[in-house]
Design a protein around this motif. Structure first.
Motif, short mmCIF file in Angstrom:
data_model
loop_
_atom_site.label_atom_id
_atom_site.label_comp_id
_atom_site.label_asym_id
_atom_site.label_seq_id
_atom_site.Cartn_x
_atom_site.Cartn_y
_atom_site.Cartn_z
N VAL A 1 -41.20 6.84 88.69
CA VAL A 1 -40.47 7.46 87.51
C VAL A 1 -39.18 8.03 88.11
O VAL A 1 -38.28 7.40 87.32
CB VAL A 1 -41.55 8.26 86.66
N ALA A 2 -39.18 8.58 89.05
CA ALA A 2 -38.20 9.27 89.70
C ALA A 2 -37.02 8.12 89.95
O ALA A 2 -35.70 8.32 89.65
CB ALA A 2 -38.41 9.99 90.86
N LEU A 3 -37.57 7.24 90.69
CA LEU A 3 -36.78 6.28 91.35
C LEU A 3 -35.89 5.42 89.99
O LEU A 3 -34.75 5.21 89.86
CB LEU A 3 -37.08 5.12 92.07
N LEU A 4 -36.77 4.99 89.02
CA LEU A 4 -36.24 4.28 88.05
C LEU A 4 -35.36 5.07 86.89
O LEU A 4 -34.30 4.73 86.56
CB LEU A 4 -37.27 3.78 87.12
N THR A 5 -35.55 6.40 86.91
CA THR A 5 -34.65 7.31 86.45
C THR A 5 -33.22 7.35 86.82
O THR A 5 -32.31 7.35 86.48
CB THR A 5 -34.87 8.89 86.33
N LEU A 6 -33.32 7.50 88.35
CA LEU A 6 -31.85 7.35 88.98
C LEU A 6 -31.13 5.97 88.67
O LEU A 6 -29.92 5.93 88.52
CB LEU A 6 -32.06 7.61 90.47
N VAL A 7 -31.83 4.99 88.91
CA VAL A 7 -31.31 3.65 88.30
C VAL A 7 -30.65 3.63 87.28
O VAL A 7 -29.42 3.10 87.10
CB VAL A 7 -32.23 2.41 88.92
N THR A 8 -31.48 3.96 86.25
CA THR A 8 -31.07 3.98 84.91
C THR A 8 -29.74 4.73 84.58
O THR A 8 -28.86 4.38 84.07
CB THR A 8 -32.12 4.50 84.07
N THR A 9 -29.71 5.88 85.25
CA THR A 9 -28.56 6.79 85.07
C THR A 9 -27.29 6.13 85.63
O THR A 9 -26.27 6.26 84.99
CB THR A 9 -28.85 8.20 85.65
N ALA A 10 -27.29 5.55 86.90
CA ALA A 10 -26.36 5.09 87.44
C ALA A 10 -25.73 3.88 86.60
O ALA A 10 -24.74 3.51 86.49
CB ALA A 10 -26.54 4.47 88.72
N ALA A 11 -26.64 3.08 85.93
CA ALA A 11 -26.23 2.02 85.33
C ALA A 11 -25.53 2.35 83.89
O ALA A 11 -24.80 1.79 83.31
CB ALA A 11 -27.41 0.90 84.96
N LEU A 12 -26.29 3.54 83.15
CA LEU A 12 -25.62 3.98 82.28
C LEU A 12 -24.03 4.26 82.43
O LEU A 12 -23.28 4.35 81.50
CB LEU A 12 -26.37 4.94 81.41
N ALA A 13 -23.97 5.25 83.51
CA ALA A 13 -22.64 5.54 83.62
C ALA A 13 -21.71 4.49 83.97
O ALA A 13 -20.55 4.28 83.49
CB ALA A 13 -22.76 6.31 85.04
N ALA A 14 -22.26 3.04 84.49
CA ALA A 14 -21.49 2.07 84.75
C ALA A 14 -21.14 1.55 83.40
O ALA A 14 -19.98 0.92 83.15
CB ALA A 14 -22.19 0.99 85.52
N SER A 15 -22.03 1.45 82.63
CA SER A 15 -21.85 0.98 80.90
C SER A 15 -20.53 1.85 80.37
O SER A 15 -19.86 1.10 79.60
CB SER A 15 -23.16 1.13 80.20
N LEU B 1 -20.09 -4.85 80.66
CA LEU B 1 -20.93 -3.95 79.90
C LEU B 1 -22.19 -4.74 79.86
O LEU B 1 -23.32 -3.99 79.80
CB LEU B 1 -20.29 -3.88 78.57
N ALA B 2 -22.25 -6.16 79.44
CA ALA B 2 -23.37 -6.48 79.46
C ALA B 2 -24.36 -6.60 80.56
O ALA B 2 -25.48 -6.31 80.75
CB ALA B 2 -23.38 -8.33 78.94
N VAL B 3 -23.55 -6.68 81.82
CA VAL B 3 -24.71 -6.68 83.21
C VAL B 3 -24.93 -5.22 83.31
O VAL B 3 -26.12 -5.06 83.71
CB VAL B 3 -23.45 -6.80 84.34
N ALA B 4 -24.26 -4.19 83.23
CA ALA B 4 -24.72 -2.70 83.13
C ALA B 4 -25.68 -2.53 82.27
O ALA B 4 -26.74 -1.63 82.47
CB ALA B 4 -23.45 -1.75 82.80
N VAL B 5 -25.73 -2.97 81.04
CA VAL B 5 -26.68 -2.73 80.00
C VAL B 5 -27.91 -3.36 80.21
O VAL B 5 -28.99 -2.98 80.12
CB VAL B 5 -26.13 -3.15 78.58
N PHE B 6 -28.02 -4.63 81.02
CA PHE B 6 -29.09 -5.40 81.51
C PHE B 6 -29.75 -4.56 82.29
O PHE B 6 -31.15 -4.29 82.59
CB PHE B 6 -28.72 -6.75 81.95
N VAL B 7 -28.84 -3.79 83.45
CA VAL B 7 -29.68 -3.30 84.51
C VAL B 7 -30.15 -1.85 83.95
O VAL B 7 -31.38 -1.51 84.39
CB VAL B 7 -28.73 -3.05 85.67
N ALA B 8 -29.64 -1.15 83.10
CA ALA B 8 -30.10 0.03 82.57
C ALA B 8 -31.42 -0.28 81.83
O ALA B 8 -32.47 0.34 82.00
CB ALA B 8 -29.07 0.50 81.57
N SER B 9 -31.38 -1.34 81.05
CA SER B 9 -32.54 -1.57 80.02
C SER B 9 -33.87 -1.95 80.78
O SER B 9 -34.82 -1.75 80.69
CB SER B 9 -32.40 -2.67 79.14
N ALA B 10 -33.33 -2.78 82.06
CA ALA B 10 -34.42 -3.25 83.04
C ALA B 10 -35.11 -2.07 83.93
O ALA B 10 -36.62 -1.98 84.09
CB ALA B 10 -33.86 -4.29 84.13
#
Length: 420
Positions: free
Chosen positions: A112-126, A135-144
Motif C-alpha cells: 500500500v505504501a509503495l503504490l501510494t508513492l507511485v500514484t502520487t508521482a503520477a498525479l503530479a505528472a498529470s 496526460l493520458a500516460v500519467a492518468v494511466f499510471v496513476a490509475s494502475a
C-alpha cells in the motif's frame, strides 16, 4: 428458492471456520501467513479504510468532469479528449491484474505504501502534462497504481464475522463510491475555480496523506512466498473456470459497471452542451445524486447477509434496466435525469456489494478472486466508456443510452444462458 440463490446464500453466509480454512489453503499455494492481531478499534479502522478508499477511487474519475476544461486548455473539443476518461479505467484494470493478486502473498502494509508513492508521482505528472498524450500516460499510471481499495476489501472480508461480512465489505464500498461522487462534484467545482491542473495536484496531496496513514494502520504481516511474485495472474483463468459463482459475478458486474460507465462518464458532455449548456461546475454538482450509492451500500450489505447475493443482483439489474429509458428521456427532461441518476447508482452499488461478497467467499484465495472480479468489472466499464464517446459524437445521447442497454443485456443474458 432457485439453485443459484441457494448457492449464493451459502457462499455469503459461510462460517468463520470455513472462511479461515479456505484462506489457509490458498495461503499454502501462494504464501504462508503468520497469525495477525486484530486492530484494537475496528470501527475506526474501518472508517480509515473507507476514507482511504474514497480518496484513491476518486483518482480514477478525476478527468471525467474536467473534460471541457482540459479540451479548452489543449485547444480541442470535449468529445475529442473524452477517451482520456476510458484510459483511466483501462489503467485501473491493468493495475488490478498485476497488483491486486499480491494481497494473497505480499506484505500489504509495504505494498500500500509503495503504490501510494507511485500514484502520487503520477498525479503530479498529470498536473504538469503539456498535452493530451502526456496526460493520458500519467492518468494511466496513476490509475494502475491506485488499486489500494481492492487490497483493503479482501482484508476486511477475511477478518469480518461471517454473519456481518457483507456489512463490513459494504462499509469500504460506501467509501469507494463516495470517492467517485467527490471526483465529479468537487473536481468540477475546484476545476472551475482553480483550473483542472490544481485538481490533480490536490489529489496527489490527499493520496499521499491518506495512503501512508492507512499503510501504517494495517495489521503487521509476515509472509513467505512459495512461488513467483505474480503467480496469482496465471491462476486467474483456472480459478474463474472452476467457480461458476465467481464467473457469474464477474460477468454480471461487467455488464452493470459498463452500463453505469457509459452513462456517467458521458453525462458531462450532455450537460455542458445543448440543450442544457451548463458550466463545468454546475454539471459537476449533478454528481451529488451519486451519494445514493453511499446510502445504499450498508442497506445492500444487510440484504445480502439476510437474503443472499443472487436475489439482490436480480433486483439491481431490474432497477438498472428501468433507469436506461429514464436516462434517454433525460436528454430533454432534466427531472428524468435526476431520477435516473439515483436509480443507476442504487443498482450499481447493490449489485457490487452482492457480487463482490460472493467473489470474496466462493474460493480459497480471496485476493486473487477479487482481482478476477474487479478486473472484469473495470474492463467492461472501460470498454463501454470507450464506445460511449464515439456513440455520443455520431448518435447523440440516444447512442450512449443504447450502449448502456446492450451492456446490461449482455451481462445478464450471457450468465443466464450458461446457467441453463
Amino acid at each position: 428458492m432457485s439453485p443459484e440463490a441457494t448457492a449464493a446464500r451459502r457462499s455469503t453466509r459461510g462460517t468463520d471456520h470455513g472462511t479461515r480454512r479456505g484462506t489457509d489453503r490458498g495461503a499454502g499455494r501462494g504464501a504462508r501467513q503468520a497469525p495477525v492481531r486484530e486492530p484494537r478499534a475496528p470501527a475506526l479502522f474501518l472508517a480509515l479504510l473507507a476514507v482511504c478508499s474514497a480518496v484513491t477511487a476518486a483518482n480514477i474519475y478525476l478527468a471525467a468532469p474536467l473534460l471541457s476544461l482540459i479540451a479548452r486548455d489543449f485547444g480541442s473539443t470535449p468529445s475529442a479528449v473524452a477517451w482520456i476518461a476510458s484510459v483511466a479505467q483501462f489503467g485501473y484494470a491493468v493495475g488490478l491484474l498485476f497488483f491486486a493478486p499480491l494481497g494473497d502473498s505480499a506484505n500489504r502494509r509495504r505494498l500500500v505504501a509503495l503504490l501510494t508513492l507511485v500514484t502520487t508521482a503520477a498525479l503530479a505528472a498529470s498536473a504538469a502534462a503539456p498535452g493530451a498524450g502526456a496526460l493520458a500516460v500519467a492518468v494511466f499510471v496513476a490509475s494502475a497504481a491506485t488499486v489500494v481499495p481492492q487490497l483493503l476489501v479482501p482484508l476486511v472480508a477475511e477478518r469480518a464475522p461471517a454473519a456481518r461480512r457483507a456489512r463490513h465489505v459494504a462499509a469500504v464500498v460506501a467509501g469507494l463510491f463516495t470517492g467517485i461522487v467527490a471526483a465529479r462534484v468537487l473536481g468540477g467545482l475546484a476545476g472551475q475555480a482553480f483550473g483542472w491542473r490544481w485538481v490533480f495536484a490536490g489529489a496527489a496531496v490527499l493520496t499521499l496523506a491518506l495512503g501512508l496513514a492507512t499503510a501504517a494502520a494495517l495489521p503487521a504481516e509476515r509472509r513467505h512466498r512459495a512461488g513467483s511474485l505474480f503467480a496469482g495472474i496465471a491462476a486467474l483463468p483456472g480459478l474463474v473456470r472452476r467457480s461458476p459463482d465467481l464467473w457469474r459475478a464477474c460477468l454480471r458486474q461487467a455488464g452493470m459497471f459498463g452500463a453505469w460507465s457509459a452513462l456517467w462518464t458521458s453525462l458531462a458532455l450532455l450537460l455542458t452542451e445543448e440543450p442544457y449548456g451548463l458550466s463545468t461546475a454546475t454539471a459537476g454538482l449533478f454528481g451529488l445524486f451519486g451519494l445514493t450509492a453511499s446510502a445504499v451500500a450498508p442497506l445492500a450489505g444487510g440484504l445480502v447477509d439476510r437474503f443472499g447475493a443472487a436475489r439482490v443482483v436480480r433486483s439491481a439489474y431490474l432497477l438498472a434496466a428501468v433507469s436506461v429509458p429514464l436516462f434517454w428521456l433525460g436528454g430533454q427532461v432534466m427531472a428524468a435525469l435526476f431520477v435516473a441518476a439515483i436509480a443507476i447508482h442504487a443498482a450499481l452499488v447493490a449489485s457490487h456489494v452482492a457480487n463482490q461478497t460472493l467473489a470474496l467467499t466462493t474460493t480459497s484465495t480471496p485476493a486473487t478472486a477479487n482481482t478476477a472480479y474487479v478486473v472484469s468489472g473495470f474492463a467492461g466499464g472501460a470498454t463501454a466508456s470507450a464506445l460511449a464517446g464515439p456513440a455520443f459524437g455520431h448518435f447523440g445521447w440516444g447512442g450512449v443510452c443504447a450502449v448502456a442497454a446492450v451492456w446490461l443485456a449482455v451481462g445478464w443474458g450471457a450468465t443466464a444462458a450458461r446457467r441453463r
